[in-house]
Enzyme design. Structure first.
Site, PDB file in Angstrom:
ATOM      1  N   SER A   1     -18.016   2.360 -26.609  1.00 32.82           N
ATOM      2  CA  SER A   1     -18.306   1.489 -25.466  1.00 32.82           C
ATOM      3  C   SER A   1     -19.698   0.859 -25.523  1.00 32.82           C
ATOM      4  CB  SER A   1     -18.154   2.260 -24.153  1.00 32.82           C
ATOM      5  OG  SER A   1     -19.159   3.246 -24.017  1.00 32.82           O
TER       6      SER A   1
ATOM      7  N   LYS B   1     -24.495   4.391 -20.572  1.00 27.85           N
ATOM      8  CA  LYS B   1     -24.304   2.953 -20.346  1.00 27.85           C
ATOM      9  C   LYS B   1     -25.670   2.292 -20.179  1.00 27.85           C
ATOM     10  CE  LYS B   1     -19.766   3.513 -19.870  1.00 27.85           C
ATOM     11  NZ  LYS B   1     -18.823   3.110 -20.935  1.00 27.85           N
TER      12      LYS B   1
END
Length: 270
Positions: A43, A119
């Site tokens: 990701s 993230k």
């Protein structure tokens, strides 16, 4: 013979001291300063690749410093983000699992079953995010030029959420591989807490990729987050805090080095 036994006893005593000191320092470093984490998915490609190890600064939050836009942060699962996700820790068992978790206890490896995500912080409390299909991402009306995006990935096309205002005390986070990241956009569309990450769930900022050595790289805040109109909060995670932590590590290494030198000294007796 007597002298030989004395030397062996001295050597064993000093060896035990060095080993115990090393373990104590490792535990202190993991608890208060840095911890290693493994990247579980793609990701964050190509900034972070699956299997990379990063060092996360846990020191700054002790001074109530908060993440700022552009930081890559590790945070606890805010609630069911990992359900069915490629980032969810796989079930493990056996000797390898036990060894890894034992090494994790002293900060030498990431835990095999930690429920954490990594993230990039896009917006902080009070910010307005605009994420629409076919448009670049913007924060507070400022368009973000995102050189860290995975080649070919679109800023918001797959999970466009329109305009979102981030509540105070929360973060809006997104992966660098937008087309392969179940981030704040996905969670908002699922009705999962609005897609926000509480600042209190943040473990720390990822400062550097340390393994494999061929991927070694620092993780600074991209320039796009320093545009006019996107001034950073005054209480952001500061570099001096990381520098202070590194100073502690250096002093710890010096202590162990001095102990090792003592191991090489042979006691002289009349």
């Amino acid at each position: 013979m007597v002298e030989s036994r004395r030397r062996r006893r001295a050597f064993l005593r000093e060896s035990v001291i060095v080993v115990v000191a090393a373990v104590v320092i490792a535990v202190v470093v993991k608890t208060f300063f840095f911890q290693a984490f493994s990247i579980p998915s793609g990701s964050m490609n190509n900034t972070l690749l699956k299997g990379d190890r990063v060092l996360v600064d846990k020191f700054s939050p002790w001074f109530e410093a908060e993440p700022t836009r552009g930081d890559v942060v590790v945070f606890k699962d805010p609630g069911h983000w990992l359900d069915g996700s490629a980032e969810a820790p796989a079930p493990h068992s056996g000797v390898g699992y036990d060894v890894q978790n034992a090494l994790s206890d002293v900060g030498l490896m990431p835990s095999a079953d930690e429920s954490y995500l990594i993230k990039r912080v896009i917006a902080v409390g009070g910010d307005t995010v605009d994420c629409r299909a076919g448009r670049p991402l913007s924060v507070n009306g400022v368009v973000l030029h995102e050189p860290y995006l995975y080649p070919g990935a679109t800023p918001c096309n797959d999970d466009a959420v329109g305009t979102v205002v981030v509540p105070a005390g929360d973060l809006w986070v997104m992966g660098d591989h937008r087309d392969d990241s179940a981030d704040s956009r996905t969670q908002r569309l699922r009705g999962n807490g609005g897609g926000f990450v509480p600042v209190s769930d943040v473990v720390g900022r990822a400062d550097v990729v340390v393994w494999p050595l061929s991927h070694w790289a620092a993780l600074p805040e991209p320039d796009t987050f320093h545009q006019s109109g996107l001034s950073q909060p005054a209480d952001g995670i500061a570099e001096p805090a990381a520098i202070a932590a590194l100073a502690v590590l250096a002093l710890s290494a010096l202590f162990l080095l001095r102990r090792r030198r003592r191991l090489r000294r042979v006691p002289r007796r009349a």
